[in-house]
Motif scaffolding. Sequence first.
Motif, short mmCIF file in Angstrom:
data_model
loop_
_atom_site.label_atom_id
_atom_site.label_comp_id
_atom_site.label_asym_id
_atom_site.label_seq_id
_atom_site.Cartn_x
_atom_site.Cartn_y
_atom_site.Cartn_z
N ALA A 124 0.82 -1.25 0.07
CA ALA A 124 0.08 -0.08 -0.05
C ALA A 124 1.01 1.12 -0.14
CB ALA A 124 -0.91 -0.10 1.19
N SER A 125 0.44 2.42 -0.68
CA SER A 125 1.26 3.54 -0.58
C SER A 125 0.93 4.18 0.63
CB SER A 125 0.87 4.45 -1.69
OG SER A 125 -0.55 4.81 -1.76
N MET A 126 1.82 5.21 0.85
CA MET A 126 1.73 6.08 2.22
C MET A 126 0.35 6.77 1.94
SD MET A 126 3.84 5.97 4.60
CE MET A 126 4.41 4.10 4.49
N ALA A 127 -0.08 7.01 0.90
CA ALA A 127 -1.27 8.03 0.86
C ALA A 127 -2.54 7.27 1.13
CB ALA A 127 -1.44 8.49 -0.50
N GLU A 128 -2.50 5.87 0.64
CA GLU A 128 -3.47 4.91 1.09
C GLU A 128 -3.37 4.46 2.78
OE1 GLU A 128 -3.55 2.55 -3.21
OE2 GLU A 128 -2.22 1.80 -1.78
N LEU A 129 -2.37 4.35 3.02
CA LEU A 129 -2.22 4.21 4.41
C LEU A 129 -2.70 5.18 5.27
CD1 LEU A 129 1.47 2.13 4.43
CD2 LEU A 129 -0.91 1.22 4.96
N MET A 130 -2.29 6.33 4.82
CA MET A 130 -2.82 7.64 5.44
C MET A 130 -4.40 7.57 5.70
SD MET A 130 -2.17 10.23 7.59
CE MET A 130 -3.47 10.52 8.57
N ARG A 131 -4.92 7.56 4.51
CA ARG A 131 -6.43 7.65 4.46
C ARG A 131 -6.88 6.23 5.30
NH1 ARG A 131 -4.80 8.19 -1.33
NH2 ARG A 131 -5.00 10.45 -1.74
N GLY A 132 -6.45 5.30 5.33
CA GLY A 132 -7.16 4.30 6.31
C GLY A 132 -6.78 4.34 7.79
N ALA A 133 -5.78 4.98 7.96
CA ALA A 133 -5.38 5.71 9.49
C ALA A 133 -6.57 6.80 9.78
CB ALA A 133 -4.07 6.01 9.78
N ALA A 134 -6.76 7.68 8.67
CA ALA A 134 -7.64 8.81 8.95
C ALA A 134 -9.43 8.21 9.25
CB ALA A 134 -7.51 9.80 7.94
N ALA A 135 -9.50 7.16 8.51
CA ALA A 135 -10.84 6.54 8.39
C ALA A 135 -11.07 6.09 9.74
CB ALA A 135 -11.02 5.55 7.19
N GLU A 136 -10.12 4.98 10.04
CA GLU A 136 -10.37 4.47 11.40
C GLU A 136 -10.54 5.60 12.65
OE1 GLU A 136 -10.46 1.60 14.45
OE2 GLU A 136 -10.84 1.56 12.28
N ALA A 137 -9.74 6.53 12.30
CA ALA A 137 -9.80 7.45 13.51
C ALA A 137 -11.21 8.28 13.53
CB ALA A 137 -8.91 8.86 13.38
N ARG A 138 -11.76 8.65 12.40
CA ARG A 138 -13.01 9.19 12.13
C ARG A 138 -14.09 8.02 12.63
NH1 ARG A 138 -11.00 10.21 6.96
NH2 ARG A 138 -10.27 12.14 6.98
N ARG A 139 -13.97 6.77 12.50
CA ARG A 139 -14.97 5.84 13.06
C ARG A 139 -14.71 5.72 14.42
NH1 ARG A 139 -14.93 1.24 15.35
NH2 ARG A 139 -12.80 0.88 15.40
N LEU A 140 -13.77 5.95 14.93
CA LEU A 140 -13.63 5.98 16.69
C LEU A 140 -14.38 7.07 16.98
CD1 LEU A 140 -9.78 4.63 16.95
CD2 LEU A 140 -11.94 3.53 17.82
N ALA A 141 -14.04 8.16 16.38
CA ALA A 141 -14.60 9.31 16.91
C ALA A 141 -16.20 9.42 16.79
CB ALA A 141 -14.16 10.40 16.12
N ALA A 142 -16.70 8.63 15.71
CA ALA A 142 -18.09 8.67 15.48
C ALA A 142 -18.92 7.46 16.63
CB ALA A 142 -18.38 7.99 14.08
N THR A 143 -18.09 6.66 16.88
CA THR A 143 -18.64 5.37 17.79
C THR A 143 -18.36 5.86 19.36
OG1 THR A 143 -16.49 4.02 17.45
CG2 THR A 143 -18.73 3.73 16.17
N PHE A 144 -17.57 6.89 19.79
CA PHE A 144 -17.25 7.24 20.95
C PHE A 144 -18.51 8.10 21.72
CE2 PHE A 144 -15.77 9.45 24.77
CZ PHE A 144 -14.98 8.48 25.24
N PRO A 145 -18.87 7.56 22.84
CA PRO A 145 -18.40 6.48 23.80
C PRO A 145 -19.05 5.11 23.36
CG PRO A 145 -20.18 7.52 24.84
CD PRO A 145 -20.15 8.31 23.51
N GLY A 146 -18.15 4.18 23.42
CA GLY A 146 -18.53 2.83 23.10
C GLY A 146 -17.59 1.77 23.81
N VAL A 147 -16.62 1.11 22.77
CA VAL A 147 -15.87 -0.04 23.12
C VAL A 147 -14.51 0.64 23.60
CG1 VAL A 147 -17.00 -1.75 21.87
CG2 VAL A 147 -15.24 -0.44 20.82
N VAL A 148 -14.48 1.83 23.08
CA VAL A 148 -12.99 2.33 23.66
C VAL A 148 -13.11 3.21 24.88
CG1 VAL A 148 -11.01 4.03 22.96
CG2 VAL A 148 -12.23 2.60 21.08
N ALA A 149 -12.31 3.00 25.95
CA ALA A 149 -12.47 3.67 27.19
C ALA A 149 -11.69 5.02 27.06
CB ALA A 149 -11.54 2.96 28.24
N LYS A 150 -12.42 6.01 27.93
CA LYS A 150 -11.91 7.46 27.74
C LYS A 150 -10.41 7.63 27.71
CE LYS A 150 -12.15 10.22 31.69
NZ LYS A 150 -13.21 11.32 32.29
N ASP A 151 -9.78 6.93 28.88
CA ASP A 151 -8.28 7.11 28.81
C ASP A 151 -7.63 6.48 27.58
OD1 ASP A 151 -8.75 8.38 31.39
OD2 ASP A 151 -8.27 6.43 32.19
#
Length: 124
Positions: free
Chosen positions: A3-30
């Motif tokens: 994967a290119s760095m651009a693709e990896l960055m897009r994937g990391a950003a998508a995961e971060a946005r998913r975590l933001a959208a689902t918080f609070p949830g399975v991820v502890a606040k800390d």
Amino acid sequence: MTASMAELMRGAAAEARRLAATFPGVVAKDDLPWRVIAGFDADIRGHVERDRRIEDERDRVLIAAVTLAEVPAEADTEERERARRGLVRAVDYLEEAVLRFGVLNRAAAKRGCGAAGDPVSGDA
């Protein structure tokens, strides 16, 4: 194919946005700030030349994630959504900074993502 760095960055950003959208949830606040930035730190940070603009945006993501994590449970929905939007915006800016200013280093070249010195956006 690597994967290119651009693709990896897009994937990391998508995961971060998913975590933001689902918080609070399975991820502890800390854990939220470190989970949000984990994909960037694992796949991108050590593979691009250090750049103050990218590091500043990474710091903003961490600050925005802490802000969201610290919204009290009894807070109104608008307060939580404002913090969530702030985190998503910070992730967007980090992604843009990496794609705009990121330069591949030797670790990225060794990984097969392009030649050292190539721009991140040009390796896609």
